[in-house]
Design a protein around this motif. Structure first.
Motif, PDB file in Angstrom:
ATOM      1  N   ASP A  91      35.029 -54.326  12.265  1.00  0.00           N
ATOM      2  CA  ASP A  91      35.157 -54.018  13.688  1.00  0.00           C
ATOM      3  C   ASP A  91      36.372 -54.656  14.351  1.00  0.00           C
ATOM      4  O   ASP A  91      36.729 -54.289  15.478  1.00  0.00           O
ATOM      5  N   ILE A  92      37.043 -55.602  13.674  1.00  0.00           N
ATOM      6  CA  ILE A  92      38.178 -56.268  14.310  1.00  0.00           C
ATOM      7  C   ILE A  92      39.464 -56.096  13.492  1.00  0.00           C
ATOM      8  O   ILE A  92      40.416 -56.858  13.660  1.00  0.00           O
ATOM      9  N   GLY A  93      39.504 -55.095  12.632  1.00  0.00           N
ATOM     10  CA  GLY A  93      40.690 -54.879  11.806  1.00  0.00           C
ATOM     11  C   GLY A  93      41.682 -53.927  12.469  1.00  0.00           C
ATOM     12  O   GLY A  93      41.312 -53.109  13.312  1.00  0.00           O
ATOM     13  N   ARG A  94      42.965 -54.056  12.080  1.00  0.00           N
ATOM     14  CA  ARG A  94      43.968 -53.100  12.550  1.00  0.00           C
ATOM     15  C   ARG A  94      43.654 -51.714  11.998  1.00  0.00           C
ATOM     16  O   ARG A  94      43.214 -51.576  10.850  1.00  0.00           O
ATOM     17  N   THR A  95      43.889 -50.680  12.794  1.00  0.00           N
ATOM     18  CA  THR A  95      43.678 -49.313  12.339  1.00  0.00           C
ATOM     19  C   THR A  95      44.922 -48.846  11.597  1.00  0.00           C
ATOM     20  O   THR A  95      45.954 -48.556  12.204  1.00  0.00           O
ATOM     21  N   PHE A  96      44.811 -48.796  10.275  1.00  0.00           N
ATOM     22  CA  PHE A  96      45.887 -48.304   9.417  1.00  0.00           C
ATOM     23  C   PHE A  96      45.602 -46.860   9.028  1.00  0.00           C
ATOM     24  O   PHE A  96      44.461 -46.393   9.147  1.00  0.00           O
ATOM     25  N   PRO A  97      46.617 -46.137   8.551  1.00  0.00           N
ATOM     26  CA  PRO A  97      46.325 -44.837   7.933  1.00  0.00           C
ATOM     27  C   PRO A  97      45.312 -45.029   6.806  1.00  0.00           C
ATOM     28  O   PRO A  97      45.428 -45.969   6.021  1.00  0.00           O
ATOM     29  N   VAL A  98      44.315 -44.176   6.742  1.00  0.00           N
ATOM     30  CA  VAL A  98      43.281 -44.337   5.724  1.00  0.00           C
ATOM     31  C   VAL A  98      43.681 -43.591   4.461  1.00  0.00           C
ATOM     32  O   VAL A  98      44.531 -42.704   4.472  1.00  0.00           O
ATOM     33  N   VAL A  99      43.052 -43.980   3.363  1.00  0.00           N
ATOM     34  CA  VAL A  99      43.342 -43.368   2.075  1.00  0.00           C
ATOM     35  C   VAL A  99      42.135 -42.581   1.616  1.00  0.00           C
ATOM     36  O   VAL A  99      41.088 -42.568   2.258  1.00  0.00           O
ATOM     37  N   THR A 100      42.292 -41.910   0.477  1.00  0.00           N
ATOM     38  CA  THR A 100      41.213 -41.113  -0.084  1.00  0.00           C
ATOM     39  C   THR A 100      39.952 -41.953  -0.221  1.00  0.00           C
ATOM     40  O   THR A 100      40.007 -43.121  -0.612  1.00  0.00           O
ATOM     41  N   GLU A 101      38.833 -41.363   0.063  1.00  0.00           N
ATOM     42  CA  GLU A 101      37.556 -42.075   0.057  1.00  0.00           C
ATOM     43  C   GLU A 101      37.344 -42.841  -1.245  1.00  0.00           C
ATOM     44  O   GLU A 101      37.529 -42.303  -2.337  1.00  0.00           O
ATOM     45  N   ARG A 102      37.000 -44.107  -1.097  1.00  0.00           N
ATOM     46  CA  ARG A 102      36.642 -44.931  -2.246  1.00  0.00           C
ATOM     47  C   ARG A 102      35.206 -45.385  -2.080  1.00  0.00           C
ATOM     48  O   ARG A 102      34.720 -45.524  -0.956  1.00  0.00           O
ATOM     49  N   PRO A 103      34.508 -45.685  -3.170  1.00  0.00           N
ATOM     50  CA  PRO A 103      33.148 -46.216  -3.031  1.00  0.00           C
ATOM     51  C   PRO A 103      33.187 -47.519  -2.237  1.00  0.00           C
ATOM     52  O   PRO A 103      34.008 -48.395  -2.502  1.00  0.00           O
ATOM     53  N   PRO A 104      32.340 -47.669  -1.219  1.00  0.00           N
ATOM     54  CA  PRO A 104      32.345 -48.897  -0.428  1.00  0.00           C
ATOM     55  C   PRO A 104      31.847 -50.084  -1.242  1.00  0.00           C
ATOM     56  O   PRO A 104      31.213 -49.923  -2.291  1.00  0.00           O
ATOM     57  N   ARG A 105      32.148 -51.276  -0.770  1.00  0.00           N
ATOM     58  CA  ARG A 105      31.632 -52.463  -1.439  1.00  0.00           C
ATOM     59  C   ARG A 105      30.110 -52.455  -1.387  1.00  0.00           C
ATOM     60  O   ARG A 105      29.507 -52.315  -0.312  1.00  0.00           O
ATOM     61  N   SER A 106      29.522 -52.620  -2.520  1.00  0.00           N
ATOM     62  CA  SER A 106      28.075 -52.495  -2.661  1.00  0.00           C
ATOM     63  C   SER A 106      27.355 -53.472  -1.734  1.00  0.00           C
ATOM     64  O   SER A 106      27.653 -54.668  -1.704  1.00  0.00           O
ATOM     65  N   GLY A 107      26.392 -52.939  -0.971  1.00  0.00           N
ATOM     66  CA  GLY A 107      25.520 -53.777  -0.161  1.00  0.00           C
ATOM     67  C   GLY A 107      26.119 -54.244   1.149  1.00  0.00           C
ATOM     68  O   GLY A 107      25.428 -54.885   1.941  1.00  0.00           O
ATOM     69  N   LEU A 108      27.395 -53.945   1.429  1.00  0.00           N
ATOM     70  CA  LEU A 108      28.029 -54.411   2.658  1.00  0.00           C
ATOM     71  C   LEU A 108      28.109 -53.259   3.653  1.00  0.00           C
ATOM     72  O   LEU A 108      29.002 -52.432   3.600  1.00  0.00           O
ATOM     73  N   GLN A 109      27.160 -53.217   4.567  1.00  0.00           N
ATOM     74  CA  GLN A 109      27.155 -52.176   5.579  1.00  0.00           C
ATOM     75  C   GLN A 109      28.071 -52.519   6.747  1.00  0.00           C
ATOM     76  O   GLN A 109      28.510 -51.648   7.485  1.00  0.00           O
ATOM     77  N   GLU A 110      28.345 -53.807   6.925  1.00  0.00           N
ATOM     78  CA  GLU A 110      29.278 -54.242   7.965  1.00  0.00           C
ATOM     79  C   GLU A 110      29.915 -55.553   7.536  1.00  0.00           C
ATOM     80  O   GLU A 110      29.431 -56.235   6.630  1.00  0.00           O
ATOM     81  N   ASP A 111      31.021 -55.865   8.167  1.00  0.00           N
ATOM     82  CA  ASP A 111      31.757 -57.078   7.827  1.00  0.00           C
ATOM     83  C   ASP A 111      31.002 -58.307   8.319  1.00  0.00           C
ATOM     84  O   ASP A 111      30.621 -58.399   9.486  1.00  0.00           O
ATOM     85  N   LYS A 112      30.770 -59.247   7.416  1.00  0.00           N
ATOM     86  CA  LYS A 112      30.056 -60.488   7.744  1.00  0.00           C
ATOM     87  C   LYS A 112      30.992 -61.693   7.709  1.00  0.00           C
ATOM     88  O   LYS A 112      30.536 -62.831   7.629  1.00  0.00           O
ATOM     89  N   ALA A 113      32.289 -61.447   7.770  1.00  0.00           N
ATOM     90  CA  ALA A 113      33.253 -62.545   7.682  1.00  0.00           C
ATOM     91  C   ALA A 113      33.130 -63.469   8.883  1.00  0.00           C
ATOM     92  O   ALA A 113      32.791 -63.061   9.990  1.00  0.00           O
ATOM     93  N   ASN A 114      33.422 -64.740   8.650  1.00  0.00           N
ATOM     94  CA  ASN A 114      33.623 -65.676   9.739  1.00  0.00           C
ATOM     95  C   ASN A 114      35.072 -65.559  10.208  1.00  0.00           C
ATOM     96  O   ASN A 114      35.935 -65.047   9.495  1.00  0.00           O
ATOM     97  N   VAL A 115      35.341 -66.023  11.407  1.00  0.00           N
ATOM     98  CA  VAL A 115      36.671 -65.858  11.994  1.00  0.00           C
ATOM     99  C   VAL A 115      37.217 -67.206  12.446  1.00  0.00           C
ATOM    100  O   VAL A 115      36.515 -67.993  13.093  1.00  0.00           O
ATOM    101  N   LEU A 116      38.467 -67.465  12.082  1.00  0.00           N
ATOM    102  CA  LEU A 116      39.207 -68.629  12.553  1.00  0.00           C
ATOM    103  C   LEU A 116      40.307 -68.143  13.489  1.00  0.00           C
ATOM    104  O   LEU A 116      40.822 -67.033  13.336  1.00  0.00           O
TER     105      LEU A 116
END
Length: 326
Positions: A211-236
């Motif tokens: 939700d807080i990433g830069r919007t880049f041109p997207v590429v051909t669909e790749r399989p998403p990271r398994s089990g990650l429905q949303e970004d759970k990263a911490n932020v500094l």
């Protein structure tokens, strides 16, 4: 006392490692010059992304990251770097002069940090949360201290405000044709020695999960990271008291330290700057974290062990960024 001279091969190897530092759109806006036994770092304004980073603020931060990478590389080779920042007030693009002295001992930690330079990637995919985050954050605050740069661990409750700033930045730029043209240029789908390769971009589905990433041109669909429905990263967040070249350079050095420490801890990272490039969205971020001059945000988390890991991005040839004079 005569100046201690370093073999140029050692310096060249260290610069090649230093140039693995992250930079806006992988522009690599640095130039290194050896002259009279000193190493000089200059900002190469021909490499600045003018519509995105008109004042060169992010370019200077990128050069600061390369400067710290150089310090790490030289330490692993047995040399201590002494840095004079902005040595010529009349030429603020001359960012640093570096001199070297031999170190009595090279410890294992010095070599591990140099190894981390090659291991680090900018990973734009969603991350899992780190189970050791509190311990890692305390360690960062203990080992990374700088009067010119402020390191904040962003509370999860503030993340919606960061997402708001990210969306605002996107909205303000959606019809900015000059910005979009620059972005397309630096993500062009052909082989380069700079820019962001297609292999480092993400699919639309993966982009939506961050939700807080830069919007880049997207590429051909790749399989998403398994089990990650949303970004759970911490932020500094990294902030400075002012937007001076010296403060920005130090901010980049601290950015390098954070990225390498996270890499050593087995974490994935992604530096975020798009929401700090426009005044309106930068003010939203600043108000959210309580800082006047926010300079960079860093997502930190865990990439799945068997998930897709971005390959290293390309780098310019040494001859394009390094010069020996005299």
């Amino acid at each position: 006392m005569p100046k201690t001279m370093v073999n140029v091969d050692v310096i060249q190897t260290a610069i090649q490692l230093a140039c693995r530092a992250p930079s806006l759109h992988n522009t690599q806006p640095w130039r290194w010059i050896v002259e009279a036994g000193d190493l000089h770092l200059h900002l190469d304004r021909t490499r600045c992304v003018k519509r995105t980073d008109g004042a060169g603020r992010e370019a200077i931060i990128s050069c600061g990251a390369a400067l710290d990478h150089l310090r790490v590389a030289m330490a692993s080779a047995g040399w201590m770097a002494r840095v004079e920042r902005i040595p010529d007030a009349a030429n603020p693009d001359h960012l640093a002069t570096v001199t070297f002295s031999p170190r009595a001992v090279v410890v294992a930690g010095d070599r591990r940090r140099a190894d981390a330079i090659l291991q680090r990637r900018t990973d734009r995919l969603p991350f899992g949360s780190s189970p050791n985050w509190s311990q890692f954050a305390r360690m960062l605050n203990a080992v990374i201290a700088d009067r010119a740069v402020i390191l904040d661990v962003v509370d999860d409750a503030i993340r919606p405000k960061l997402a708001e700033a990210s969306a605002l930045s996107d909205a303000l730029r959606i019809y900015d044709s000059a910005y979009q043209t620059e972005l397309d240029w630096w993500t062009a789908p052909f082989t380069l020695v700079d820019g962001i390769p297609r292999s480092a971009l993400v699919s639309a589905a993966e982009s939506d999960r961050v939700d807080i990433g830069r919007t880049f041109p997207v590429v051909t669909e790749r399989p998403p990271r398994s089990g990650l429905q949303e970004d759970k990263a911490n932020v500094l967040a990294l902030s400075t008291a002012r937007d001076t070249p010296k403060n920005l350079l130090r901010c980049g050095e601290l950015l390098s330290e954070v990225l390498l420490e996270a890499t050593l801890a087995g974490m994935a990272t992604c530096t975020i700057t798009h929401m700090l490039e426009l005044t309106a969205s930068r003010e939203v971020v600043g108000a959210a974290i309580g800082r006047t001059h926010p300079q960079a945000l860093i997502r930190v988390g865990l990439a799945p062990t068997f998930g897709r890991i971005p390959p290293p991005t390309p780098r310019r040839q040494l001859a394009d960024v390094f010069e020996i004079r005299g």
